[in-house]
Enzyme design. Structure first.
Site, PDB file in Angstrom:
ATOM      1  N   ASP A  79       0.843  -1.188   0.000  1.00  0.00           N
ATOM      2  CA  ASP A  79       0.000   0.000   0.000  1.00  0.00           C
ATOM      3  C   ASP A  79       0.882   1.243   0.000  1.00  0.00           C
ATOM      4  O   ASP A  79       1.871   1.298   0.740  1.00  0.00           O
ATOM      5  CB  ASP A  79      -0.914  -0.009   1.233  1.00  0.00           C
ATOM      6  CG  ASP A  79      -2.048   0.992   1.132  1.00  0.00           C
ATOM      7  OD1 ASP A  79      -1.763   2.203   1.054  1.00  0.00           O
ATOM      8  OD2 ASP A  79      -3.213   0.567   1.131  1.00  0.00           O
ATOM      9  N   ILE A  80       0.534   2.243  -0.801  1.00  0.00           N
ATOM     10  CA  ILE A  80       1.351   3.470  -0.863  1.00  0.00           C
ATOM     11  C   ILE A  80       1.106   4.382   0.334  1.00  0.00           C
ATOM     12  O   ILE A  80       1.889   5.288   0.588  1.00  0.00           O
ATOM     13  CB  ILE A  80       1.159   4.249  -2.178  1.00  0.00           C
ATOM     14  CG1 ILE A  80      -0.284   4.698  -2.356  1.00  0.00           C
ATOM     15  CG2 ILE A  80       1.627   3.425  -3.359  1.00  0.00           C
ATOM     16  CD1 ILE A  80      -0.477   5.690  -3.492  1.00  0.00           C
ATOM     17  N   ASN A  91     -13.512  -3.673   2.364  1.00  0.00           N
ATOM     18  CA  ASN A  91     -14.608  -2.730   2.537  1.00  0.00           C
ATOM     19  C   ASN A  91     -15.602  -2.893   1.393  1.00  0.00           C
ATOM     20  O   ASN A  91     -15.214  -3.122   0.255  1.00  0.00           O
ATOM     21  CB  ASN A  91     -14.077  -1.290   2.543  1.00  0.00           C
ATOM     22  CG  ASN A  91     -13.082  -1.052   3.657  1.00  0.00           C
ATOM     23  OD1 ASN A  91     -13.319  -1.420   4.797  1.00  0.00           O
ATOM     24  ND2 ASN A  91     -11.956  -0.455   3.331  1.00  0.00           N
ATOM     25  N   GLY A 143     -16.220   2.808   3.808  1.00  0.00           N
ATOM     26  CA  GLY A 143     -14.884   3.333   3.568  1.00  0.00           C
ATOM     27  C   GLY A 143     -14.249   2.881   2.265  1.00  0.00           C
ATOM     28  O   GLY A 143     -13.085   3.177   2.013  1.00  0.00           O
ATOM     29  N   GLN A 144     -14.994   2.167   1.416  1.00  0.00           N
ATOM     30  CA  GLN A 144     -14.423   1.755   0.141  1.00  0.00           C
ATOM     31  C   GLN A 144     -14.277   2.974  -0.754  1.00  0.00           C
ATOM     32  O   GLN A 144     -15.235   3.708  -0.992  1.00  0.00           O
ATOM     33  CB  GLN A 144     -15.297   0.697  -0.540  1.00  0.00           C
ATOM     34  CG  GLN A 144     -14.677   0.144  -1.800  1.00  0.00           C
ATOM     35  CD  GLN A 144     -15.505  -0.964  -2.449  1.00  0.00           C
ATOM     36  OE1 GLN A 144     -16.622  -1.257  -2.026  1.00  0.00           O
ATOM     37  NE2 GLN A 144     -14.948  -1.566  -3.477  1.00  0.00           N
ATOM     38  N   HIS A 194     -10.625  -5.822  -3.180  1.00  0.00           N
ATOM     39  CA  HIS A 194      -9.275  -6.064  -2.682  1.00  0.00           C
ATOM     40  C   HIS A 194      -9.335  -6.334  -1.187  1.00  0.00           C
ATOM     41  O   HIS A 194     -10.289  -5.979  -0.516  1.00  0.00           O
ATOM     42  CB  HIS A 194      -8.347  -4.878  -2.975  1.00  0.00           C
ATOM     43  CG  HIS A 194      -8.803  -3.582  -2.391  1.00  0.00           C
ATOM     44  ND1 HIS A 194      -9.850  -2.849  -2.927  1.00  0.00           N
ATOM     45  CD2 HIS A 194      -8.353  -2.868  -1.325  1.00  0.00           C
ATOM     46  CE1 HIS A 194     -10.027  -1.744  -2.210  1.00  0.00           C
ATOM     47  NE2 HIS A 194      -9.136  -1.733  -1.235  1.00  0.00           N
ATOM     48  N   HIS A 241      -7.013  -5.994   2.373  1.00  0.00           N
ATOM     49  CA  HIS A 241      -5.855  -5.430   3.062  1.00  0.00           C
ATOM     50  C   HIS A 241      -5.310  -6.485   4.023  1.00  0.00           C
ATOM     51  O   HIS A 241      -6.076  -7.082   4.775  1.00  0.00           O
ATOM     52  CB  HIS A 241      -6.253  -4.213   3.907  1.00  0.00           C
ATOM     53  CG  HIS A 241      -6.821  -3.072   3.137  1.00  0.00           C
ATOM     54  ND1 HIS A 241      -6.102  -1.933   2.863  1.00  0.00           N
ATOM     55  CD2 HIS A 241      -8.046  -2.880   2.590  1.00  0.00           C
ATOM     56  CE1 HIS A 241      -6.864  -1.091   2.192  1.00  0.00           C
ATOM     57  NE2 HIS A 241      -8.050  -1.640   2.010  1.00  0.00           N
TER      58      HIS A 241
END
Length: 123
Positions: A36-37, A94, A100-101, A107, A109
């Site tokens: 994740d960035i 999500n 919160g998507q 995907h 996390h």
């Protein structure tokens, strides 16, 4: 399988297509795992199926049983690769903007590397 509501220009679709660079951790013909960035913990990896699935429900309803099994087995292998089994980790997905998507490509996390108490960032 493609959903009619799927945006083929979302950032994850562009990463999968190789149009946007990402720090890859794992890739095969069906899934991609990237760092994740904007990590919320020392270890924060995103696992993406390469197909066009909007969210968890879309994935479960439209993906083949073989792909679903492969996806979750690979998540477990990635957890082992990250050495998170004994330390612990969170798996988060999500569904919908209220949850919160923000990117509408399914995907998961994988979050770990420190004690995780309460809410962990805005995922």
């Amino acid at each position: 399988m493609t959903s009619s509501l799927y945006d083929e220009n979302n950032i994850f679709a562009q990463i999968i297509a190789g149009k946007i660079p990402a720090k890859k951790l794992y890739e095969d013909d069906q899934i991609l795992a990237i760092h994740d960035i904007n990590p919320v913990a020392p270890i924060h990896v995103l696992v993406l199926p390469k197909g066009h699935y909007i969210d968890y429900s879309d994935f479960i309803q439209k993906a083949s049983a073989e792909l679903i099994k492969h996806y979750f087995i690979k998540i477990d292998e990635i957890i082992q690769l990250l050495d998170l089994s004994t330390m612990g980790y969170r798996l988060i997905t999500n569904k919908g903007s209220e949850a919160g998507q923000t990117i509408f490509h399914f995907h998961t996390h994988i979050i770990g590397g420190r004690q995780l108490v309460g809410r962990v960032g805005n995922l």
